[in-house]
Design a protein around this motif. Sequence first.
Motif, PDB file in Angstrom:
ATOM      1  N   THR A  60       0.869  -1.681  -0.002  1.00  0.00           N
ATOM      2  CA  THR A  60       0.115  -0.235  -0.303  1.00  0.00           C
ATOM      3  C   THR A  60       0.660   1.157   0.215  1.00  0.00           C
ATOM      4  N   SER A  61       2.237   1.372   0.496  1.00  0.00           N
ATOM      5  CA  SER A  61       3.467   2.490  -0.133  1.00  0.00           C
ATOM      6  C   SER A  61       3.639   3.279  -1.101  1.00  0.00           C
ATOM      7  N   PRO A  62       3.364   3.072  -1.814  1.00  0.00           N
ATOM      8  CA  PRO A  62       2.270   3.356  -2.738  1.00  0.00           C
ATOM      9  C   PRO A  62       1.406   2.152  -3.076  1.00  0.00           C
ATOM     10  N   THR A  63       0.551   2.683  -3.313  1.00  0.00           N
ATOM     11  CA  THR A  63      -0.596   0.468  -3.628  1.00  0.00           C
ATOM     12  C   THR A  63       0.187   0.349  -4.652  1.00  0.00           C
ATOM     13  N   LEU A  64       0.221  -0.793  -4.843  1.00  0.00           N
ATOM     14  CA  LEU A  64       0.511  -1.265  -5.884  1.00  0.00           C
ATOM     15  C   LEU A  64      -0.758  -1.142  -7.332  1.00  0.00           C
ATOM     16  N   SER A  65      -0.694  -0.109  -8.390  1.00  0.00           N
ATOM     17  CA  SER A  65      -1.926  -0.453  -9.408  1.00  0.00           C
ATOM     18  C   SER A  65      -2.204  -0.355 -10.265  1.00  0.00           C
ATOM     19  N   VAL A  66      -0.913  -0.820 -11.138  1.00  0.00           N
ATOM     20  CA  VAL A  66      -0.955  -1.575 -12.336  1.00  0.00           C
ATOM     21  C   VAL A  66      -1.344  -2.941 -12.386  1.00  0.00           C
ATOM     22  N   PRO A  67      -2.083  -3.326 -13.417  1.00  0.00           N
ATOM     23  CA  PRO A  67      -2.214  -5.091 -13.110  1.00  0.00           C
ATOM     24  C   PRO A  67      -0.871  -5.357 -13.222  1.00  0.00           C
ATOM     25  N   THR A  68      -1.248  -6.291 -12.342  1.00  0.00           N
ATOM     26  CA  THR A  68       0.016  -6.894 -12.135  1.00  0.00           C
ATOM     27  C   THR A  68      -0.135  -8.328 -12.294  1.00  0.00           C
ATOM     28  N   LEU A  69       0.595  -9.381 -12.480  1.00  0.00           N
ATOM     29  CA  LEU A  69       0.473 -11.431 -12.589  1.00  0.00           C
ATOM     30  C   LEU A  69       1.462 -11.737 -12.274  1.00  0.00           C
ATOM     31  N   MET A  70       1.834 -12.187 -11.030  1.00  0.00           N
ATOM     32  CA  MET A  70       2.889 -12.557 -10.681  1.00  0.00           C
ATOM     33  C   MET A  70       2.927 -14.544 -10.337  1.00  0.00           C
ATOM     34  N   LEU A  71       3.721 -14.948 -11.174  1.00  0.00           N
ATOM     35  CA  LEU A  71       3.782 -16.746 -12.157  1.00  0.00           C
ATOM     36  C   LEU A  71       5.052 -16.942 -10.281  1.00  0.00           C
ATOM     37  N   ALA A  72       4.777 -18.015  -9.855  1.00  0.00           N
ATOM     38  CA  ALA A  72       5.863 -18.110  -8.880  1.00  0.00           C
ATOM     39  C   ALA A  72       5.177 -19.999  -8.956  1.00  0.00           C
ATOM     40  N   GLY A  73       6.486 -20.542  -8.456  1.00  0.00           N
ATOM     41  CA  GLY A  73       6.340 -21.687  -8.169  1.00  0.00           C
ATOM     42  C   GLY A  73       6.321 -21.671  -7.037  1.00  0.00           C
ATOM     43  N   GLY A  74       5.015 -23.740  -6.375  1.00  0.00           N
ATOM     44  CA  GLY A  74       5.434 -24.192  -5.163  1.00  0.00           C
ATOM     45  C   GLY A  74       6.563 -24.766  -4.414  1.00  0.00           C
ATOM     46  N   LYS A  75       7.104 -24.703  -5.648  1.00  0.00           N
ATOM     47  CA  LYS A  75       8.486 -25.245  -4.516  1.00  0.00           C
ATOM     48  C   LYS A  75       9.971 -24.549  -5.019  1.00  0.00           C
ATOM     49  N   ASP A  76       9.569 -23.518  -5.185  1.00  0.00           N
ATOM     50  CA  ASP A  76      10.808 -22.483  -4.760  1.00  0.00           C
ATOM     51  C   ASP A  76      11.248 -21.878  -3.719  1.00  0.00           C
ATOM     52  N   THR A  77      12.927 -22.704  -3.933  1.00  0.00           N
ATOM     53  CA  THR A  77      13.098 -22.502  -2.537  1.00  0.00           C
ATOM     54  C   THR A  77      14.359 -21.831  -2.655  1.00  0.00           C
ATOM     55  N   TYR A  78      14.592 -21.656  -4.157  1.00  0.00           N
ATOM     56  CA  TYR A  78      16.525 -20.783  -4.578  1.00  0.00           C
ATOM     57  C   TYR A  78      16.475 -19.661  -3.600  1.00  0.00           C
ATOM     58  N   MET A  79      17.801 -19.814  -2.915  1.00  0.00           N
ATOM     59  CA  MET A  79      18.808 -19.046  -1.794  1.00  0.00           C
ATOM     60  C   MET A  79      18.132 -18.002  -0.895  1.00  0.00           C
ATOM     61  N   ASN A  80      16.516 -19.017  -0.467  1.00  0.00           N
ATOM     62  CA  ASN A  80      14.797 -18.444   0.681  1.00  0.00           C
ATOM     63  C   ASN A  80      14.559 -17.339  -0.136  1.00  0.00           C
ATOM     64  N   CYS A  81      15.145 -16.998  -1.051  1.00  0.00           N
ATOM     65  CA  CYS A  81      14.367 -15.057  -2.182  1.00  0.00           C
ATOM     66  C   CYS A  81      12.783 -15.312  -2.590  1.00  0.00           C
TER      67      CYS A  81
END
Length: 147
Positions: A60-81
């Motif tokens: 919210t600081s400032p609010t994410l206002s641009v339409p954004t798509l996040m694609l993520a892996g359920g088993k992503d453990t790379y460097m715990n990032c």
Amino acid sequence: MKNLVSSQQSPDKRPALVGYSLGGWIVLAYGSRMPEFVTSAVAYYPSTYRIGGDIKSFVTSPTLSVPTLMLAGGKDTYMNCCTIERAKALAQTASLPDVRASLQLVEYQEANHGFVLPAYPQVYRPEDEKDAFRRAVAHLRASQTKQ
């Protein structure tokens, strides 16, 4: 990417942003907050650990206002990032009634970091890559038609 999204350039010439890993973080941290400059954003397995402890303030600081798509892996453990737990927390916070940020999460349950990169056969998932690309293009096209 412009040719995949539209054969015509946007009248105001604002670009769409796509980022992977650290680039995905940059898309979330900066690009998704600049509707005057950016039409839409796609963040592939972003480095969500950089958000810190206060996810709501990040959204919210400032609010994410641009339409954004996040694609993520359920088993992503790379460097715990880029853990799915942080990605889910971001998406849940974005959907709160008092926040209403423009963020959608798609989780690929069996995927790890870099799942769309054929150069990394140990994590590459061709079917997930195809789906992620299809979703990213649809997201980018939708934002172009809303202008």
